[in-house]
Each structure stands twice: as structure tokens, then as C-alpha cells.
Design a protein around this motif. Structure first.
Motif: not given
Length: 64
Positions: A3-4, A11-12, A22-24, A29-30
Motif C-alpha cells: 500500500a502507498a 487510512q493506514v 507492506a506500506a510506503t 503520516v508515521i
């Protein structure tokens, strides 16, 4: 699944419920994922407990 292009931490979190592998994620956002009162209180409690056992200012890198 990768996901990106997340615009916000919600959203995450929503996609985590579906088991993304996995996610970018952009740094801002982190920060939205980890900056909440529960996490802050847990980290502070851990640091207090660790310092109580090992001494103030001691870290895993400089402990004996």
C-alpha cells in the motif's frame, strides 16, 4: 499487497485491518500513528522502570 500514497494515519489503520503486508508511508503520516497519549504514557513508564533498574541516563548501548 503493498500500500502507498497515504494522506493520513487513519487510512493506514483501516488497511491494517485487512492485513496489508507492506506500506510506503511518509514521515508525517508515521508520526500520526505513533503520537498519541497511550503510546507516550507507555514509553514514559518504560523509561521510568528501566531507569529504576539500571540508573538514570543509562541506555542499552552504555549499560554494563
Amino acid at each position: 499487497m503493498l500500500a502507498a500514497s497515504f494522506k493520513n494515519s487513519q487510512q493506514v489503520l483501516e488497511l491494517c485491518e485487512y492485513g496489508i503486508g507492506a506500506a510506503t508511508i511518509a514521515p508525517d503520516v508515521i508520526e500520526g500513528l505513533i503520537k498519541n497519549d497511550s503510546v507516550t504514557m507507555a514509553v514514559e513508564a518504560f523509561v521510568r522502570d528501566f531507569e529504576g533498574l539500571c540508573g538514570k541516563g543509562v541506555t542499552m548501548e552504555n549499560s554494563k
